[in-house]
Design a protein around this motif. Structure first.
Motif, mmCIF file in Angstrom:
data_model
loop_
_atom_site.group_PDB
_atom_site.id
_atom_site.type_symbol
_atom_site.label_atom_id
_atom_site.label_comp_id
_atom_site.label_asym_id
_atom_site.label_seq_id
_atom_site.Cartn_x
_atom_site.Cartn_y
_atom_site.Cartn_z
ATOM 1 N N PHE A 179 37.885 27.699 83.107
ATOM 2 C CA PHE A 179 37.826 26.564 82.809
ATOM 3 C C PHE A 179 36.528 26.064 83.742
ATOM 4 O O PHE A 179 35.393 25.538 83.341
ATOM 5 N N ARG A 214 33.100 27.432 82.330
ATOM 6 C CA ARG A 214 32.753 26.515 81.183
ATOM 7 C C ARG A 214 32.138 25.168 81.447
ATOM 8 O O ARG A 214 31.208 24.625 81.042
ATOM 9 N N ARG A 215 33.014 24.490 82.343
ATOM 10 C CA ARG A 215 32.325 23.110 82.704
ATOM 11 C C ARG A 215 31.295 23.211 83.621
ATOM 12 O O ARG A 215 30.317 22.445 83.442
ATOM 13 N N ARG A 216 30.714 24.226 84.296
ATOM 14 C CA ARG A 216 29.723 24.231 84.953
ATOM 15 C C ARG A 216 28.443 24.702 84.254
ATOM 16 O O ARG A 216 27.541 23.947 84.415
ATOM 17 N N THR A 234 28.102 23.526 81.266
ATOM 18 C CA THR A 234 27.708 22.515 80.382
ATOM 19 C C THR A 234 26.952 21.418 81.003
ATOM 20 O O THR A 234 26.492 20.541 80.517
ATOM 21 N N LEU A 254 32.135 18.394 89.086
ATOM 22 C CA LEU A 254 31.921 18.653 87.636
ATOM 23 C C LEU A 254 31.975 17.685 86.617
ATOM 24 O O LEU A 254 32.060 18.018 85.480
ATOM 25 N N LEU A 274 34.050 15.599 85.636
ATOM 26 C CA LEU A 274 35.211 15.825 84.625
ATOM 27 C C LEU A 274 35.933 14.384 84.195
ATOM 28 O O LEU A 274 35.717 13.420 85.051
ATOM 29 N N GLU A 294 40.382 15.910 81.575
ATOM 30 C CA GLU A 294 40.061 17.371 82.011
ATOM 31 C C GLU A 294 40.213 17.381 83.566
ATOM 32 O O GLU A 294 40.785 18.307 84.087
ATOM 33 N N ARG A 295 40.388 16.340 84.466
ATOM 34 C CA ARG A 295 40.807 16.153 85.804
ATOM 35 C C ARG A 295 42.404 16.955 85.834
ATOM 36 O O ARG A 295 42.671 17.584 86.710
ATOM 37 N N LEU A 330 42.572 20.232 85.111
ATOM 38 C CA LEU A 330 42.308 21.095 86.347
ATOM 39 C C LEU A 330 43.571 21.131 87.282
ATOM 40 O O LEU A 330 43.743 22.260 87.965
#
Length: 279
Positions: free
Chosen positions: A9, A12-14, A16, A74, A76, A80-81, A84
């Motif tokens: 996760f 992938r978020r990094r 984007t 990130l 989020l 998403e937060r 996480l």
């Protein structure tokens, strides 16, 4: 802590994000897709080594403070937060912060609705704003004070509140009100006030106690309902809702189906407003 899913996760978020998304300068020879690990680490306030170990499934469990910093770095969303925090093994922070003023976004929508009753509610069912047609249909619900600002409280303590709904619908409304109040008690914008409402209702209303003991939890709104206007009688409406992102406030729009008697009554009400129809 799910180290494998957390690592995937974060990576992938990094990937984007671009440097400009977080206020960094993007050089002409940049080869990395998204942000570099050291950039995320710097934005988060941790060492590059520690962040790298998280992406390599070797790091220890981050603290709540680090999880919050990661979510911020990130960029989020709230969903998403929360995801996480779940991967790390922490409870997500409460989403809702109490606001007494109406969300500007909801207010802009409300201002443009002149052919359908609409009102803005808090998560404790305080009516924060109504358009004129909603007031004509259901009376001024913004006038209440104290605990009675909450429709949850009024439903079980004020007989006048029930005059707007057919008697056969009362049991279902009671269960819905209790279920939504339970949600506000554990994840709402003002849990101390929700607790006071619960305590007061447990003292004053045996019906509330019975509904509360069912342990039902919900944020749902009825898709349709019947409202009893004191002079026009039954008006069947469909309910559409629009939440703010943190669900602290909700815009409820009531519509009727064209060609029905209810639609004609609502059109008449939009013309006469608060004028009394009978002597």
């Amino acid at each position: 802590m799910d180290k494998k899913e957390l690592a995937e996760f974060l990576r992938r978020r990094r990937e984007t994000l671009r440097p400009r998304d977080v206020g960094l300068v993007e050089g002409p020879r940049r080869r990395t897709q998204g942000l570099r690990r050291e950039e995320v680490a710097a934005l988060t306030g941790m060492s590059t080594d520690y962040y790298t170990r998280l992406e390599q499934q070797r790091g220890p469990q981050p603290s709540v403070q680090i999880a919050t910093a990661l979510a911020r770095a990130l960029r989020l969303t709230l969903d998403e937060r929360d995801h996480l925090f779940g991967l790390i093994g922490h409870n997500a922070p409460a989403r809702i912060h109490r606001l007494e003023h109406v969300s500007p976004t909801l207010m802009r929508v409300l201002d443009r609705l002149d052919d359908a009753p609409a009102l803005v509610l808090s998560d404790l069912a305080d009516t924060l704003a109504m358009n004129p047609l909603a007031t004509a249909l259901m009376g001024d619900q913004t006038r209440h004070t104290g605990l009675a600002r909450s429709a949850y409280y009024r439903w079980f303590t004020d007989p006048a509140e029930r005059l707007y709904y057919p008697e056969e619908d009362h049991p279902r409304h009671s269960r819905t009100q209790a279920a939504r109040l339970r949600t506000a008690l554990t994840a709402g914008s003002d849990t101390p006030r929700a607790a006071r409402i619960v305590a007061e209702l447990q003292e004053r209303s045996p019906e509330f106690v019975r509904a509360w003991e069912r342990q039902e939890v919900a944020q749902r709104y009825d898709e349709s309902k019947t409202i009893l206007h004191p002079e026009l009688g039954r008006i069947d409406v469909d309910c559409q809702v629009l939440f703010t992102d943190n669900r602290a406030q909700t815009l409820v729009v009531l519509t009727t189906r064209p060609g029905t008697e209810s639609h004609s009554k609502l059109e008449l009400l939009s013309v006469i407003g608060h004028q009394q129809l009978t002597p």
